[in-house]
Design a protein around this motif. Structure first.
Motif, PDB file in Angstrom:
ATOM      1  N   ALA A 178      49.641  38.429  32.888  1.00 41.13           N
ATOM      2  CA  ALA A 178      50.374  37.641  33.601  1.00 41.13           C
ATOM      3  C   ALA A 178      51.688  38.330  33.746  1.00 41.13           C
ATOM      4  O   ALA A 178      52.325  39.607  32.591  1.00 41.13           O
TER       5      ALA A 178
ATOM      6  N   LEU B 274      46.570  36.281  37.978  1.00 42.84           N
ATOM      7  CA  LEU B 274      47.921  36.417  36.529  1.00 42.84           C
ATOM      8  C   LEU B 274      48.661  37.103  36.986  1.00 42.84           C
ATOM      9  O   LEU B 274      49.741  36.899  36.717  1.00 42.84           O
TER      10      LEU B 274
ATOM     11  N   VAL C 126      45.264  35.959  29.740  1.00 41.53           N
ATOM     12  CA  VAL C 126      46.848  35.500  30.519  1.00 41.53           C
ATOM     13  C   VAL C 126      47.901  36.676  29.740  1.00 41.53           C
ATOM     14  O   VAL C 126      48.522  37.598  29.749  1.00 41.53           O
TER      15      VAL C 126
END
Length: 369
Positions: free
Chosen positions: A129, A91, A125
Motif C-alpha cells: 500500500a 495497492l 497491504v
C-alpha cells in the motif's frame, strides 16, 4: 488532486460511520476532488447536494469479486479504501484504512478460510500500500508488531464524532425520551453489543449480584436497570444466554432501533456508559457518551484507554469484582461522576471529522507529490 473513494460501506455502522462523515467533509472541499465508488443512489440520497460523478460498483465487500472487478482509477488518481480488503492490483496507489486486526485476533473469525483471506490481504497491504491509516495508536502498534515493514507508511488519524448530534441533551429532551420509551429516571447503558468480543455476557454476569443482593451491595446500584442499545430490539444469542442463566431478565431493557437524533438523549440520560469490550480499534461509544456528558466506565483493553484517557474510569474486563467495585465507586460518589462528565466533554471535543480529513488530506498530498 483527485481521490477515488470506496463508498460501498455507506449506511453501515462502525466503518460506515467513518465513510459517511469523511465523505461529507471531503465533498465540502474543492481540493481534493472526490469521486465516490459504490451505489450512486445511496450516495445521492445521503448527499443530495453532491453533483459530482459516482463510479457505480456493487461487488460485496470482503469478496473475491471485489478483487477481480474493482474499477481502475483514472491516471493520477489516488484510491482510498476504508477497510483492509483493498484491491491488490491498485495497492501502489492506495490509501488503506486499517481499523483493527480483529479478524486475526478474535476467535469469532477463526474459520480457516476467513482467517486466511484476512491474513493474505493484510500481508499485501502491509507490503504494497502507498499509505496506511490506522484509527488509533493501538491499531498501529498491533499492525506493526506483525508487519514492521509498514512503519514508515503508517499514519495514525483518530476518528471524529458528530458534535452537532453528540452533545449534552437538555432536561426536557431527556424527559421526553424517557417518557417515549418508558425508561426509569436512572439507568446504566451499554451499546453496540453484537459480536462476542464486545464481552457483554461478562457484563451481565458481573452486574447480576448487584441486582440480586441489594442489602449488601447498595440499594442504588441494585435498582438501576441495564439499558442495551444498538441491537434493533433483539439481544444476540450469547447475551440472551447470559441473561437467562443469571436470571436477570427483569433488570434488562432492550431498546428498539432508534433514530440517529435519539442517541443524544439515550446517552445523556444514562447514569453511566459501560464499555466492557476486549477488542476495539477505536470505540465510538466512549467518545459519543463523553461528548454527551455521560460518565464512562470502560474496559482497560485495546484502544479504549487511549480514547478515554483520564476522562473515564477503567476496569479489567475479565474481573467481575473489579467492575462491580468501580461501578459502586462511581454511583456512590456524585462528585466523581460530575468531574468525569466535565472531563469527558473536554476530551470528546478533541475528536472532529474536520481534523480527521485535514490529516487525511495531508496523506493524499504526500502521495501526490
Amino acid at each position: 488532486m483527485k481521490i477515488w473513494y470506496d463508498a460501498r460501506m455507506l449506511g453501515f455502522s462502525g466503518i460506515g460511520t467513518q465513510v459517511q462523515h469523511t465523505l461529507a467533509e471531503l465533498f465540502q472541499r474543492t481540493d481534493p476532488e472526490t469521486v465516490p465508488v459504490g451505489n450512486a443512489a445511496t450516495v445521492r440520497k445521503l448527499f443530495p447536494e453532491f453533483k459530482g460523478r459516482v463510479v457505480e460498483f456493487d461487488a460485496p465487500i470482503y469478496s473475491i469479486k471485489e478483487q477481480i472487478r474493482f474499477p481502475s482509477p483514472e491516471k493520477g488518481a489516488i484510491l482510498h479504501i476504508p477497510h483492509y480488503a483493498a484491491p491488490v492490483r491498485f495497492l501502489s496507489r492506495s490509501v488503506v484504512v486499517v481499523h483493527d486486526l480483529i479478524h486475526l485476533q478474535s476467535d469469532e473469525f477463526a474459520a480457516p478460510h476467513f482467517r486466511m483471506y484476512a491474513r493474505t490481504l493484510l500481508n499485501r497491504v502491509a507490503a504494497k500500500a502507498a499509505a496506511i491509516v490506522t484509527v488509533s495508536n493501538y491499531t498501529r502498534d498491533c499492525l506493526l508488531e506483525r508487519y514492521p515493514q509498514a512503519a514508515d507508511r503508517t499514519t495514525v488519524i483518530h476518528n471524529g464524532i458528530d458534535h452537532s448530534l453528540f452533545h449534552p441533551a437538555s432536561g426536557k429532551e431527556m424527559a421526553q425520551f424517557r417518557k417515549r420509551y418508558d425508561l426509569p429516571e436512572q439507568y446504566l447503558l451499554c451499546v453496540g453489543i453484537g459480536k462476542r468480543h464486545k464481552n457483554v455476557d461478562f457484563l451481565i454476569r458481573a452486574l447480576a449480584p448487584l441486582w440480586k443482593n441489594s442489602g449488601t451491595t447498595g440499594k442504588k446500584a441494585a435498582l438501576l436497570p441495564l439499558v442495551i442499545g444498538g441491537t434493533g430490539g433483539a439481544l444476540p444469542d450469547y447475551v440472551q444466554q447470559a441473561v437467562n442463566e443469571a436470571g436477570v431478565q427483569s433488570h434488562i431493557i432492550v431498546m428498539p432501533r432508534l433514530e440517529e437524533q435519539e442517541l443524544r438523549p439515550l446517552y445523556s440520560a444514562a447514569s453511566c456508559l459501560l464499555m466492557p469490550s476486549l477488542l476495539e480499534g477505536f470505540g465510538f461509544p466512549v467518545a459519543e457518551a463523553m461528548a454527551c456528558g455521560t460518565p464512562v466506565l470502560s474496559s482497560n483493553r485495546a484502544s479504549l484507554p487511549e480514547i478515554g484517557e483520564n476522562a473515564a474510569l477503567y476496569f479489567d474486563p475479565t474481573d467481575e469484582e473489579d467492575l462491580r467495585a468501580k461501578l459502586m465507586e462511581l454511583l456512590k460518589r456524585p462528585a466523581l461522576a460530575d468531574r468525569m462528565a466535565m472531563q469527558g466533554v473536554k476530551r470528546a471535543a478533541r475528536f472532529t471529522w474536520e481534523e480527521h480529513v485535514d490529516l487525511l488530506t495531508a496523506v493524499y498530498r504526500r502521495l501526490s507529490g
